[in-house]
Write a protein that holds these residues in place. Structure first.
Motif, PDB file in Angstrom:
ATOM      1  N   GLY A 195       0.837  -1.437   0.049  1.00  0.00           N
ATOM      2  CA  GLY A 195      -0.105   0.031  -0.008  1.00  0.00           C
ATOM      3  C   GLY A 195       0.953   1.371  -0.024  1.00  0.00           C
ATOM      4  O   GLY A 195       2.025   1.170  -0.105  1.00  0.00           O
ATOM      5  N   ASP A 196       0.181   2.353   0.161  1.00  0.00           N
ATOM      6  CA  ASP A 196       0.939   3.550   0.102  1.00  0.00           C
ATOM      7  C   ASP A 196       0.557   4.859   1.330  1.00  0.00           C
ATOM      8  O   ASP A 196       0.820   5.879   1.154  1.00  0.00           O
ATOM      9  CB  ASP A 196       0.534   4.512  -1.143  1.00  0.00           C
ATOM     10  N   PHE A 197      -0.022   4.295   2.366  1.00  0.00           N
ATOM     11  CA  PHE A 197      -0.056   5.029   3.514  1.00  0.00           C
ATOM     12  C   PHE A 197      -1.349   5.970   3.218  1.00  0.00           C
ATOM     13  O   PHE A 197      -1.520   7.006   4.023  1.00  0.00           O
ATOM     14  CB  PHE A 197       0.877   5.577   3.988  1.00  0.00           C
ATOM     15  N   THR A 198      -2.290   5.694   2.283  1.00  0.00           N
ATOM     16  CA  THR A 198      -3.478   6.553   2.222  1.00  0.00           C
ATOM     17  C   THR A 198      -4.743   5.719   2.411  1.00  0.00           C
ATOM     18  O   THR A 198      -4.858   4.518   2.225  1.00  0.00           O
ATOM     19  CB  THR A 198      -3.402   7.300   0.854  1.00  0.00           C
ATOM     20  N   ARG A 199      -5.936   6.480   2.722  1.00  0.00           N
ATOM     21  CA  ARG A 199      -7.212   6.127   2.752  1.00  0.00           C
ATOM     22  C   ARG A 199      -7.518   5.222   1.405  1.00  0.00           C
ATOM     23  O   ARG A 199      -7.985   3.995   1.283  1.00  0.00           O
ATOM     24  CB  ARG A 199      -8.228   7.011   3.049  1.00  0.00           C
ATOM     25  N   ALA A 200      -7.560   5.982   0.224  1.00  0.00           N
ATOM     26  CA  ALA A 200      -7.658   5.561  -1.176  1.00  0.00           C
ATOM     27  C   ALA A 200      -6.970   4.058  -1.332  1.00  0.00           C
ATOM     28  O   ALA A 200      -7.242   3.021  -1.837  1.00  0.00           O
ATOM     29  CB  ALA A 200      -7.720   6.694  -2.225  1.00  0.00           C
ATOM     30  N   GLU A 244      -8.199   1.244   0.795  1.00  0.00           N
ATOM     31  CA  GLU A 244      -9.425   0.566   0.142  1.00  0.00           C
ATOM     32  C   GLU A 244      -8.959  -0.125  -1.117  1.00  0.00           C
ATOM     33  O   GLU A 244      -9.682  -1.393  -1.232  1.00  0.00           O
ATOM     34  CB  GLU A 244     -10.228   1.737  -0.443  1.00  0.00           C
ATOM     35  N   GLU A 245      -8.341   0.350  -1.820  1.00  0.00           N
ATOM     36  CA  GLU A 245      -7.775  -0.206  -3.191  1.00  0.00           C
ATOM     37  C   GLU A 245      -7.190  -1.711  -3.082  1.00  0.00           C
ATOM     38  O   GLU A 245      -7.585  -2.690  -3.673  1.00  0.00           O
ATOM     39  CB  GLU A 245      -7.157   0.462  -4.161  1.00  0.00           C
ATOM     40  N   CYS A 246      -6.327  -1.714  -2.182  1.00  0.00           N
ATOM     41  CA  CYS A 246      -5.661  -2.845  -1.725  1.00  0.00           C
ATOM     42  C   CYS A 246      -6.498  -3.842  -1.076  1.00  0.00           C
ATOM     43  O   CYS A 246      -6.433  -5.215  -1.244  1.00  0.00           O
ATOM     44  CB  CYS A 246      -4.475  -2.483  -0.853  1.00  0.00           C
ATOM     45  N   ALA A 247      -7.359  -3.449  -0.269  1.00  0.00           N
ATOM     46  CA  ALA A 247      -8.294  -4.418   0.328  1.00  0.00           C
ATOM     47  C   ALA A 247      -9.157  -5.281  -0.593  1.00  0.00           C
ATOM     48  O   ALA A 247      -9.380  -6.395  -0.461  1.00  0.00           O
ATOM     49  CB  ALA A 247      -9.089  -3.897   1.417  1.00  0.00           C
ATOM     50  N   GLU A 265      -8.858   2.704   7.428  1.00  0.00           N
ATOM     51  CA  GLU A 265      -9.987   3.375   7.381  1.00  0.00           C
ATOM     52  C   GLU A 265     -10.430   2.852   5.701  1.00  0.00           C
ATOM     53  O   GLU A 265     -11.620   2.618   5.815  1.00  0.00           O
ATOM     54  CB  GLU A 265      -9.953   4.836   7.420  1.00  0.00           C
ATOM     55  N   GLY A 266      -9.611   2.966   4.936  1.00  0.00           N
ATOM     56  CA  GLY A 266     -10.019   2.561   3.621  1.00  0.00           C
ATOM     57  C   GLY A 266     -10.208   0.978   3.531  1.00  0.00           C
ATOM     58  O   GLY A 266     -11.335   0.574   2.716  1.00  0.00           O
ATOM     59  N   ALA A 267      -9.429   0.302   4.246  1.00  0.00           N
ATOM     60  CA  ALA A 267      -9.681  -1.172   4.051  1.00  0.00           C
ATOM     61  C   ALA A 267     -10.924  -1.571   4.812  1.00  0.00           C
ATOM     62  O   ALA A 267     -11.399  -2.468   4.246  1.00  0.00           O
ATOM     63  CB  ALA A 267      -8.447  -1.787   4.756  1.00  0.00           C
TER      64      ALA A 267
END
Length: 348
Positions: A236-241, A244-247, A269-271
């Motif tokens: 991941g990249d340490f961002t919410r978006a 979410e995309e990784c999850a 939060e995104g996950a």
């Protein structure tokens, strides 16, 4: 002690302070500039005279004498920022940067030192180096951990006192403060196993920085020692978006995951949003543990179980290390490692 009011409304002078304190002008100057040879009683007399007269030292003149600016820079370096507005938005909204700034500011205030915040990327490094070389600040607190970022080496080569916000990605003799990243990831793995999860996975941080690598390695190593050799991961990249995309990607490839370690609260939060969009209940079907214990952990629904790194204390220690380096040029670099703790809430 008697004082003489300033004539014509002009600011009180150093001569008036000396007269009020009953000492020489040179003694007043030594007190103002922090000379350690002044007797404590005389120092107190001068300080009382300064307060009584309302004298304000001339900062420019003082800088000429002490060669100090009473300012330090907090440089936030990202190797690439394709969109300036999104980069600056992240700097001023990401809880990580906010907590570092708060901790450093609080510690520096005790030394009457001002903090100058400088966000930068690789295209702007030459401006930062020129600013530092011109002596505008006495030292640098540097947030940079990407392996390809040349700024830590460039700052080190300037010879200006500097402290890094994490273990350097390259072997540079520079002081730094960090948390035991591997231990934090082990705490997450231990907790997920303890609540009965058996199909575990992780969304790591960027793998070109030590924190990303250490959290991934700490999580996998702990599980491997307990018989879980194959642990799926997505970078991941340490961002919410990004979280979410990784999850979504991870759960599409491994739909049976029941325990997820996410390497930052923002990504968590995104996950969590992705897990719930897929109809999975948290924590009953998928337990989620984050990392940071930032304000983002409290914005999550359910509230996020997470590994706490004490960023305010770490930033304050960075500031103290820097002040010691400024006071004693040539000191050998020092490193301070803080211990993480697990904060259990509702997500795991």
């Amino acid at each position: 002690m008697t004082t003489r009011p300033a004539r014509g409304g002009r600011n009180p002078t150093m001569d008036q302070v000396a007269e009020a304190a009953g000492v020489s002008r040179a003694t007043v100057s030594r007190v103002i500039n922090g000379a350690p040879t002044v007797d404590a009683k005389i120092r107190e007399m001068v300080q009382r005279a300064i307060a009584a007269t309302g004298y304000v030292p001339n900062l420019a003149a003082r800088t000429l004498v002490t060669r100090r600016t009473n300012s330090v820079a907090l440089v936030i370096s990202e190797p690439d920022r394709p969109d300036d507005s999104s980069f600056l938005n992240r700097v001023f909204t990401d809880p990580y940067f906010g907590r570092i700034t708060a901790g450093a500011t609080g510690a520096l205030r005790l030394h009457d030192i001002h903090l100058v915040i400088i966000p930068t990327d690789s295209s702007d490094h030459h401006h930062v180096i020129r600013y530092l070389r011109q002596g505008h600040v006495d030292g640098v607190l540097l947030i940079s951990s990407h392996e390809r970022d040349p700024l830590p080496r460039q700052v080190h080569d300037l010879g200006i006192p500097a402290v890094l916000s994490a273990r350097p990605a390259q072997p540079i003799p520079i002081s730094h403060a960090d948390v035991d990243q591997r231990l934090g990831a082990r705490l997450a793995a231990e907790h997920l196993l303890g609540r009965g999860c058996r199909r575990l996975a992780t969304i790591s941080g960027p793998l070109d920085i030590p924190a990303g690598l250490d959290r991934l390695d700490g999580f996998r190593s702990y599980l491997a020692n307990r018989g879980f050799a194959d642990v799926p991961s997505v970078e991941g990249d340490f961002t919410r978006a990004g979280g979410e995309e990784c999850a979504h990607r991870l759960l599409a490839q491994h739909p049976d995951v029941d325990g997820l370690f996410v390497a930052s609260d923002l990504m968590s939060e995104g996950a969590l949003r992705a897990v719930q969009d897929l109809g999975r209940r948290v924590p009953d079907e998928v337990a989620v543990v984050g990392f940071d214990d930032s304000s983002a952990a409290l914005d999550c629904r359910p509230l996020l179980t997470t590994v706490r790194q004490p960023l305010e204390e770490m930033a304050a220690e960075m500031a103290e290390l820097l002040m010691a380096d400024i006071a004693s040029p040539g000191r050998l670099p020092r490193s301070v490692t803080f211990q993480p703790t697990l904060v259990v809430r509702d997500s795991a």
